[in-house]
Design a protein around this motif. Structure first.
Motif, mmCIF file in Angstrom:
data_model
loop_
_atom_site.group_PDB
_atom_site.id
_atom_site.type_symbol
_atom_site.label_atom_id
_atom_site.label_comp_id
_atom_site.label_asym_id
_atom_site.label_seq_id
_atom_site.Cartn_x
_atom_site.Cartn_y
_atom_site.Cartn_z
ATOM 1 N N GLU A 371 20.498 24.351 6.008
ATOM 2 C CA GLU A 371 21.546 25.019 6.767
ATOM 3 C C GLU A 371 21.289 26.511 6.935
ATOM 4 O O GLU A 371 20.672 27.157 6.076
ATOM 5 N N GLU A 373 22.512 30.366 6.825
ATOM 6 C CA GLU A 373 23.360 31.046 5.841
ATOM 7 C C GLU A 373 24.818 31.097 6.299
ATOM 8 O O GLU A 373 25.737 30.923 5.506
ATOM 9 N N CYS A 375 26.446 29.026 7.892
ATOM 10 C CA CYS A 375 27.124 27.730 7.837
ATOM 11 C C CYS A 375 27.517 27.340 6.413
ATOM 12 O O CYS A 375 28.447 26.538 6.215
ATOM 13 N N LYS A 376 26.833 27.877 5.424
ATOM 14 C CA LYS A 376 27.007 27.412 4.054
ATOM 15 C C LYS A 376 28.422 27.634 3.531
ATOM 16 O O LYS A 376 28.945 26.828 2.768
ATOM 17 N N GLU A 377 29.047 28.765 3.916
ATOM 18 C CA GLU A 377 30.384 29.078 3.422
ATOM 19 C C GLU A 377 31.454 28.909 4.492
ATOM 20 O O GLU A 377 32.596 29.341 4.302
ATOM 21 N N LYS A 381 33.055 23.602 7.573
ATOM 22 C CA LYS A 381 31.854 22.852 7.223
ATOM 23 C C LYS A 381 32.135 21.373 7.001
ATOM 24 O O LYS A 381 31.366 20.500 7.432
#
Length: 415
Positions: A371, A373, A375-377, A381
């Motif tokens: 992913e 960066e 999108c990670k938090e 999501k």
């Protein structure tokens, strides 16, 4: 006392194939009277018994051959030579989900899409292969690829393009596919479907036709395909395929061009008893020659489709080069339709060598499964089914707004 069953009287139901996952686990793939194949998971000793049924099989005390024969015969998995009723009585929808899960976990190929040609008699506004190389292979070359696909172990094969029916050998290609017992789906615009062609198709098992449908307004339809008369040809093709009872589904991609009439399109499908599928995902043009992003529909339309159950959310997993792959017209193999990094060519290497290439698998993992960066938090999501291949296309400005928009709608609705 129950009489012993003479095993040599029995044979495997001709509607059944024994298949194997890459882990070595075996399962059965079953077709009922020309329906699509579906999986059956049995205990491994049962399947081993089936495999060895017609060979010199020595009873070792671990299984009761008579009992297994009785069970399998009662389910019509085994039939005798005089049995005309070859329907398999065992069916479990959970086995379908089980196969999907196991195929991903073991990297067992299940699906392949073969782009026979990029040629097409239409020039649809959002087509993702517009402008691509128009070369194609001849029949004897294509059969070599089909043999490799059969060896790969896939269960479902999609013939597409471009327009597959512009290929001069298409009917021979379809016929050869049917000898390999794929679940065969042909994706077409319907322009070339005639009574003669439909009559040929109706004689085959496990075959379905998917037709693109854009509008119930003739002028809008023809404008979208940039082809005069395309609407009438599509309507005629639907009528012909229904007349010959060929499995048919109409697929409608909702775009800015037709979102204002989508309810009328759906009503048309329902009133005419046509199976249909609605989707909203617009693919980038693989040559970066068309700005297809402009056809993405509004949040209001997406909301309406979910609210009326024409779209339903389930968290998906990218399966490119895990249980599916793409084959381009000259034999090139790609992980999926969008990530056009060539991982091999079926004229240069066997499918097995291509599929087992760890270096390529690591590359695909880095490109499609890691992913960004940002999108990670992301708070959306959980509700997002993004495709990371989009970020490799300049016309999409390297962002995934189409998926972000849908994820926001889905989260609000499902919460």
């Amino acid at each position: 006392m129950q009489n012993k069953v003479q095993c040599t009287q029995y044979r495997l139901n001709p509607n059944i194939r024994v298949k194997k996952l890459r882990s070595g686990q075996k399962y059965l793939l079953v077709s009922n009277n020309g329906e699509k194949y579906y999986p059956i998971f049995l205990k491994q000793d049962m399947i081993d018994y089936i495999i060895n049924l017609l060979s010199d099989y020595k009873e070792d005390g671990k299984i009761n051959k008579d009992e297994l024969t009785r069970i399998l015969y009662n389910q019509n998995i085994l039939v005798d030579s005089d049995n005309e009723n070859e329907r398999v009585k065992y069916k479990n929808i959970d086995d379908i989900f089980k196969l999907n899960k196991l195929a991903l976990a073991t990297r067992t190929p299940q699906y392949a899409k073969f782009e026979l040609t990029f040629n097409c008699n239409y020039s649809c506004k959002y087509c993702y292969v517009n402008g691509s190389n128009s070369k194609f292979l001849r029949y004897n070359e294509i059969t070599k690829i089909l043999d490799e696909l059969n060896t790969s172990g896939i269960n479902t094969l999609y013939l597409t393009g471009g327009e597959p029916f512009v290929h001069p050998d298409i009917l021979d290609i379809i016929k050869y596919c049917t000898t390999l017992d794929f679940n065969l789906s042909i994706q077409t615009n319907g322009y070339f479907i005639t009574d003669e062609i439909a009559k040929v198709l109706s004689a085959y098992r496990n075959i379905s036709i998917s037709i693109s449908f854009h509008s119930i307004d003739e002028a809008k339809f023809d404008n979208f395909t940039n082809t005069a008369g395309s609407y009438k040809k599509t309507i005629n093709a639907i009528s012909i395929l229904k007349k010959y009872n060929i499995d048919l589904i109409c697929k409608c991609c909702v775009t800015t061009e037709n979102e204002h009439e989508i309810k009328d399109i759906i009503d048309y499908f329902k009133e005419n008893n046509i199976k249909f599928e609605i989707f909203t995902q617009i693919l980038p043009n693989i040559k970066d020659e068309l700005n297809t992003k402009e056809y993405c529909v509004s949040s209001e339309t997406i909301n309406w489709l979910y609210d009326n159950k024409y779209l339903e959310f389930s968290k998906s997993t990218c399966s490119a080069f895990r249980d599916k792959f793409w084959v381009a017209p000259m034999g090139e193999v790609y992980p999926c339709e969008l990530y056009r990094y060539q991982i091999g060519n079926l004229f240069d290497n066997s499918f097995e060598k291509i599929w087992e290439n760890n270096e390529v698998m690591n590359l695909v993992n880095d490109k499609l499964y890691i992913e960004d960066e940002k999108c990670k938090e992301c708070q959306y999501k959980k509700w997002c089914n993004k495709c990371l291949a989009y970020k490799y296309y300049d016309n999409w400005s390297k962002y995934l707004e189409q998926f972000c928009r849908k994820a926001r709608v889905v989260k609000n609705m499902y919460n």
